[in-house]
Design a protein around this motif. Structure first.
Motif, PDB file in Angstrom:
ATOM      1  N   VAL A 194      -0.371   3.555  -7.968  1.00  0.00           N
ATOM      2  CA  VAL A 194       0.950   3.918  -7.284  1.00  0.00           C
ATOM      3  C   VAL A 194       1.468   2.417  -6.403  1.00  0.00           C
ATOM      4  O   VAL A 194       2.452   2.129  -6.697  1.00  0.00           O
ATOM      5  N   TYR A 195       0.541   2.036  -6.048  1.00  0.00           N
ATOM      6  CA  TYR A 195       0.651   0.548  -5.052  1.00  0.00           C
ATOM      7  C   TYR A 195       1.345  -0.349  -6.233  1.00  0.00           C
ATOM      8  O   TYR A 195       2.565  -0.975  -5.856  1.00  0.00           O
ATOM      9  N   SER A 196       0.868  -0.605  -7.324  1.00  0.00           N
ATOM     10  CA  SER A 196       1.510  -1.800  -8.214  1.00  0.00           C
ATOM     11  C   SER A 196       2.659  -1.367  -8.621  1.00  0.00           C
ATOM     12  O   SER A 196       3.440  -2.123  -8.959  1.00  0.00           O
ATOM     13  N   ILE A 197       2.907   0.061  -8.993  1.00  0.00           N
ATOM     14  CA  ILE A 197       4.249   0.503  -9.322  1.00  0.00           C
ATOM     15  C   ILE A 197       5.397   0.006  -8.294  1.00  0.00           C
ATOM     16  O   ILE A 197       6.295  -0.293  -8.619  1.00  0.00           O
ATOM     17  N   LEU A 198       5.093   0.417  -6.991  1.00  0.00           N
ATOM     18  CA  LEU A 198       5.927   0.250  -5.773  1.00  0.00           C
ATOM     19  C   LEU A 198       5.986  -1.364  -5.857  1.00  0.00           C
ATOM     20  O   LEU A 198       7.350  -1.664  -5.512  1.00  0.00           O
ATOM     21  N   ASP A 216      11.209   4.734   1.158  1.00  0.00           N
ATOM     22  CA  ASP A 216      10.946   6.373   1.255  1.00  0.00           C
ATOM     23  C   ASP A 216       9.730   6.515   0.658  1.00  0.00           C
ATOM     24  O   ASP A 216       8.716   7.119   1.257  1.00  0.00           O
ATOM     25  N   LEU A 217       9.401   6.114  -0.582  1.00  0.00           N
ATOM     26  CA  LEU A 217       8.145   6.623  -1.376  1.00  0.00           C
ATOM     27  C   LEU A 217       6.927   5.623  -0.674  1.00  0.00           C
ATOM     28  O   LEU A 217       5.938   6.234  -0.590  1.00  0.00           O
ATOM     29  N   ALA A 218       7.407   4.480  -0.320  1.00  0.00           N
ATOM     30  CA  ALA A 218       6.396   3.453   0.356  1.00  0.00           C
ATOM     31  C   ALA A 218       5.730   4.268   1.756  1.00  0.00           C
ATOM     32  O   ALA A 218       4.516   4.132   1.777  1.00  0.00           O
ATOM     33  N   GLY A 219       6.756   4.937   2.401  1.00  0.00           N
ATOM     34  CA  GLY A 219       6.404   5.396   3.780  1.00  0.00           C
ATOM     35  C   GLY A 219       5.591   6.709   3.468  1.00  0.00           C
ATOM     36  O   GLY A 219       4.644   6.787   4.055  1.00  0.00           O
ATOM     37  N   LYS A 220       5.854   7.394   2.241  1.00  0.00           N
ATOM     38  CA  LYS A 220       4.981   8.697   1.943  1.00  0.00           C
ATOM     39  C   LYS A 220       3.772   8.183   1.554  1.00  0.00           C
ATOM     40  O   LYS A 220       2.637   9.052   1.957  1.00  0.00           O
ATOM     41  N   LEU A 221       3.578   7.007   0.779  1.00  0.00           N
ATOM     42  CA  LEU A 221       2.313   6.748   0.257  1.00  0.00           C
ATOM     43  C   LEU A 221       1.542   6.053   1.552  1.00  0.00           C
ATOM     44  O   LEU A 221       0.162   6.416   1.587  1.00  0.00           O
ATOM     45  N   GLY A 222       2.100   5.735   2.400  1.00  0.00           N
ATOM     46  CA  GLY A 222       1.408   5.082   3.554  1.00  0.00           C
ATOM     47  C   GLY A 222       0.584   3.857   3.546  1.00  0.00           C
ATOM     48  O   GLY A 222      -0.494   3.857   4.366  1.00  0.00           O
ATOM     49  N   ASP A 223       0.591   3.256   2.350  1.00  0.00           N
ATOM     50  CA  ASP A 223      -0.338   2.083   2.078  1.00  0.00           C
ATOM     51  C   ASP A 223       0.046   0.804   2.772  1.00  0.00           C
ATOM     52  O   ASP A 223       1.029   0.194   2.513  1.00  0.00           O
ATOM     53  N   ARG A 262      -0.568  -2.218   2.554  1.00  0.00           N
ATOM     54  CA  ARG A 262      -0.347  -3.266   1.781  1.00  0.00           C
ATOM     55  C   ARG A 262       1.210  -3.535   1.347  1.00  0.00           C
ATOM     56  O   ARG A 262       1.702  -4.608   1.115  1.00  0.00           O
ATOM     57  N   LEU A 263       1.962  -2.321   1.508  1.00  0.00           N
ATOM     58  CA  LEU A 263       3.436  -2.614   1.260  1.00  0.00           C
ATOM     59  C   LEU A 263       4.038  -2.991   2.326  1.00  0.00           C
ATOM     60  O   LEU A 263       5.237  -3.148   2.206  1.00  0.00           O
ATOM     61  N   LEU A 264       3.528  -2.981   3.453  1.00  0.00           N
ATOM     62  CA  LEU A 264       4.232  -3.615   4.702  1.00  0.00           C
ATOM     63  C   LEU A 264       5.022  -4.913   4.774  1.00  0.00           C
ATOM     64  O   LEU A 264       6.010  -5.134   5.075  1.00  0.00           O
ATOM     65  N   PRO A 265       4.204  -5.839   3.982  1.00  0.00           N
ATOM     66  CA  PRO A 265       5.142  -7.251   3.937  1.00  0.00           C
ATOM     67  C   PRO A 265       6.397  -6.978   2.862  1.00  0.00           C
ATOM     68  O   PRO A 265       7.385  -7.682   3.274  1.00  0.00           O
ATOM     69  N   TYR A 266       6.347  -6.348   1.951  1.00  0.00           N
ATOM     70  CA  TYR A 266       7.417  -6.126   1.135  1.00  0.00           C
ATOM     71  C   TYR A 266       8.716  -5.195   2.091  1.00  0.00           C
ATOM     72  O   TYR A 266       9.838  -5.675   2.096  1.00  0.00           O
ATOM     73  N   LEU A 267       8.234  -4.249   3.029  1.00  0.00           N
ATOM     74  CA  LEU A 267       9.012  -3.499   3.645  1.00  0.00           C
ATOM     75  C   LEU A 267       9.707  -4.411   4.877  1.00  0.00           C
ATOM     76  O   LEU A 267      10.853  -4.306   5.084  1.00  0.00           O
TER      77      LEU A 267
END
Length: 86
Positions: free
Chosen positions: A1-5, A21-28, A30-35
């Motif tokens: 899922v991380y790679s898809i986002l 919204d999906l990234a927040g629900k995933l809670g990973d 590693r997505l913080l820099p993108y967000l």
């Protein structure tokens, strides 16, 4: 899922608020820099920034600073609704 986002964040035609919204629900974390990068973009509208803000806060547990969105149609509409309630 991380790679898809992460791929979604790179697309020009993505719906940023939805992806946030999906990234927040995933809670990973590693997505913080993108967000964060997207939230710092001054061209983000109120609804998009709000989705990014909530996603970042959900992942980090820390409250983000608000931005002034005076002039944004959705923000102004909602602010007007709040003024009527007072």
């Amino acid at each position: 899922v991380y790679s898809i986002l992460t791929e979604e964040f790179r697309r020009d035609d993505m719906e940023l608020a939805y992806v946030a919204d999906l990234a927040g629900k995933l809670g990973d974390e590693r997505l913080l820099p993108y967000l964060r990068r997207a939230a710092e973009d001054s061209s983000a509208d109120y609804m998009t920034f709000t989705a990014l803000k909530y996603a970042i806060e959900r992942i980090t547990g820390e409250e983000m600073k608000e931005r002034d969105f005076t002039g944004d149609p959705v923000f102004d509409y909602l602010a007007g609704m709040n003024s009527e309630d007072e």
